[in-house]
Write a protein that holds these residues in place. Structure first.
Motif, PDB file in Angstrom:
ATOM      1  N   LEU A 285      11.709  32.424 -67.138  1.00 25.20           N
ATOM      2  CA  LEU A 285      11.550  31.127 -66.479  1.00 25.20           C
ATOM      3  C   LEU A 285      11.141  31.338 -65.020  1.00 25.20           C
ATOM      4  O   LEU A 285      11.855  32.027 -64.281  1.00 25.20           O
ATOM      5  N   PRO A 286      10.017  30.774 -64.601  1.00 26.22           N
ATOM      6  CA  PRO A 286       9.503  31.014 -63.244  1.00 26.22           C
ATOM      7  C   PRO A 286      10.135  30.081 -62.227  1.00 26.22           C
ATOM      8  O   PRO A 286       9.461  29.330 -61.541  1.00 26.22           O
ATOM      9  N   LYS A 287      11.460  30.128 -62.117  1.00 31.61           N
ATOM     10  CA  LYS A 287      12.133  29.170 -61.245  1.00 31.61           C
ATOM     11  C   LYS A 287      13.198  29.834 -60.401  1.00 31.61           C
ATOM     12  O   LYS A 287      13.691  30.910 -60.716  1.00 31.61           O
ATOM     13  N   GLU A 288      13.528  29.156 -59.323  1.00 28.78           N
ATOM     14  CA  GLU A 288      14.671  29.532 -58.487  1.00 28.78           C
ATOM     15  C   GLU A 288      15.683  28.402 -58.531  1.00 28.78           C
ATOM     16  O   GLU A 288      15.322  27.233 -58.725  1.00 28.78           O
ATOM     17  N   THR A 289      16.943  28.758 -58.346  1.00 31.62           N
ATOM     18  CA  THR A 289      18.019  27.774 -58.450  1.00 31.62           C
ATOM     19  C   THR A 289      18.933  27.872 -57.241  1.00 31.62           C
ATOM     20  O   THR A 289      19.153  28.959 -56.708  1.00 31.62           O
ATOM     21  N   GLU A 290      19.426  26.734 -56.800  1.00 30.17           N
ATOM     22  CA  GLU A 290      20.430  26.734 -55.740  1.00 30.17           C
ATOM     23  C   GLU A 290      21.593  25.831 -56.144  1.00 30.17           C
ATOM     24  O   GLU A 290      21.407  24.839 -56.863  1.00 30.17           O
ATOM     25  N   ILE A 291      22.766  26.217 -55.696  1.00 28.27           N
ATOM     26  CA  ILE A 291      23.947  25.372 -55.870  1.00 28.27           C
ATOM     27  C   ILE A 291      24.131  24.598 -54.577  1.00 28.27           C
ATOM     28  O   ILE A 291      24.268  25.188 -53.497  1.00 28.27           O
ATOM     29  N   LEU A 292      24.129  23.299 -54.679  1.00 28.29           N
ATOM     30  CA  LEU A 292      24.197  22.452 -53.490  1.00 28.29           C
ATOM     31  C   LEU A 292      25.599  22.491 -52.885  1.00 28.29           C
ATOM     32  O   LEU A 292      26.595  22.328 -53.588  1.00 28.29           O
TER      33      LEU A 292
END
Length: 369
Positions: A285-292
């Motif tokens: 998956l070409p994505k980045e994730t952040e936890i707010l």
């Protein structure tokens, strides 16, 4: 759908004017849908939105194939809103005839202006005649749930031209308008033209006048001003955009698309077509994730909620945030209430519409930094 025929002078969105990767992109997008199908807890969709770029550069068969792929994993609410962003020059008779036989039930047309001088400055691919005729053709094929984009405050425009744009909108019986002040984004042709003195800068005072005239004019013609930049007749508010503003979960597919799980997690895809395709070909998956963080969630709630007629639910604030944040907000509210910049109605915090043109600045004053 990250493809456009040409680059608009004011645009800094992600897209390509080369269509060489279009077939690979369609395959990659379908694969991303399949890999991420379980990220949305609710498998019944209220909204499906084809954005871009310019999704109307696809054939109707290609659009239909994407809809079919999505229906392999999700069901559609009986009142689902399925929107296709489109450019007037793509909406020819054959395209619209075929499109009217698909599940697409809403068009968002990038009209921008009904005047050629404006369109030339913006480097749009259509002319004023196509801006008008495309709307009429869509209506002739039964596609009446239409939103158009309009840009105000252009150096090629003036107050009389802006009034004519709005009058044309009413004449064409368009039920939804998304309207934005022309802004000078970095690394755009417009920025370079202004730096070189080829084009004058947009004037904030003129844009302010245009905005408040539009607000009153569209209200007098039966539109609800339900978000700073959006106006809809009753029954024609955008379900899709309203979901963003109400912090509902959404899944974004394709290069540079953003997603939100409705709780703490936000993600975004890589803004590079080749790398996007390469990753998905390798089942990555070409994505980045952040936890707010709590601060991030609070600031976003202020920024988004205060742009709308619904405002920010103070009960939700009390339930979701620490006493320190609530104390900070109450102090800010008190000072701004005294100045008439904020009001509370039914325990919802709102900006009076007279101050909506300055809403982003007012909201940022409430941020926790």
């Amino acid at each position: 759908m990250p493809f456009c025929k040409q680059k608009c002078s004011y645009c800094n969105f992600h897209f390509s004017t080369s269509f060489s990767l279009k077939d690979e992109m369609l395959s990659a997008i379908k694969k991303e849908v399949r890999l991420r199908k379980d990220e949305l807890e609710n498998k019944t969709l209220k909204s499906l939105y084809f954005g871009g770029g310019t999704p109307s550069v696809l054939s109707v068969d290609e659009i239909k194939s994407l809809i079919d792929e999505i229906q392999n994993y999700f069901s559609f609410d009986e009142k689902i809103e399925i929107t296709l962003e489109s450019n007037p020059d793509d909406l020819n008779k054959n395209f619209l005839k075929e499109l009217s036989q698909t599940e697409i039930n809403r068009l968002s047309i990038g009209t921008q202006s009904f005047f050629d001088d404006d369109l030339k400055l913006m480097n749009r691919a259509h002319n004023a005649s196509e801006a008008e005729s495309s709307i009429k053709r869509a209506q002739d094929f039964g596609l009446e749930n239409i939103s158009i984009d309009l840009i105000y405050g252009s150096p090629t425009s003036n107050f009389e031209i802006w009034k004519d744009n709005l009058n044309k909108t009413i004449e064409l019986q368009v039920p939804h308008v998304s309207s934005y002040a022309l802004t000078v984004e970095p690394k755009t042709a417009l920025e370079k033209w202004i730096e070189n003195g080829k084009v004058s800068s947009p004037e904030e005072a003129e844009q302010n006048q245009d905005f408040y005239y539009m607000r009153d004019f569209l209200k007098d013609n039966g539109f609800d001003h339900y978000e700073i930049s959006n106006f809809g007749k009753p029954g024609f508010h955008s379900k899709h955009n309203s979901a963003y503003w109400k912090s509902e979960p959404y899944l974004g597919i394709g290069p540079s698309a953003h997603s939100y799980n409705g709780h703490l997690e936000r993600s975004w895809n890589i803004a590079n077509n080749s790398l996007y395709i390469k990753d998905l070909n390798q089942n990555n998956l070409p994505k980045e994730t952040e936890i707010l963080s709590e601060k991030d969630r609070f600031n976003e709630m202020m920024m988004i909620g205060l742009r709308t007629i619904w405002g920010v639910d103070l009960n939700k604030i009390d339930q979701s945030f620490s006493p320190e944040i609530i104390e900070h907000l109450n102090l800010e509210i008190k000072s701004k209430q005294e100045n008439g910049i904020l009001i509370i109605e039914n325990n919802h915090l709102k900006i009076p519409k007279i101050h909506w043109f300055l809403a982003d600045g007012i909201a940022s004053d409430l941020f926790i930094v």
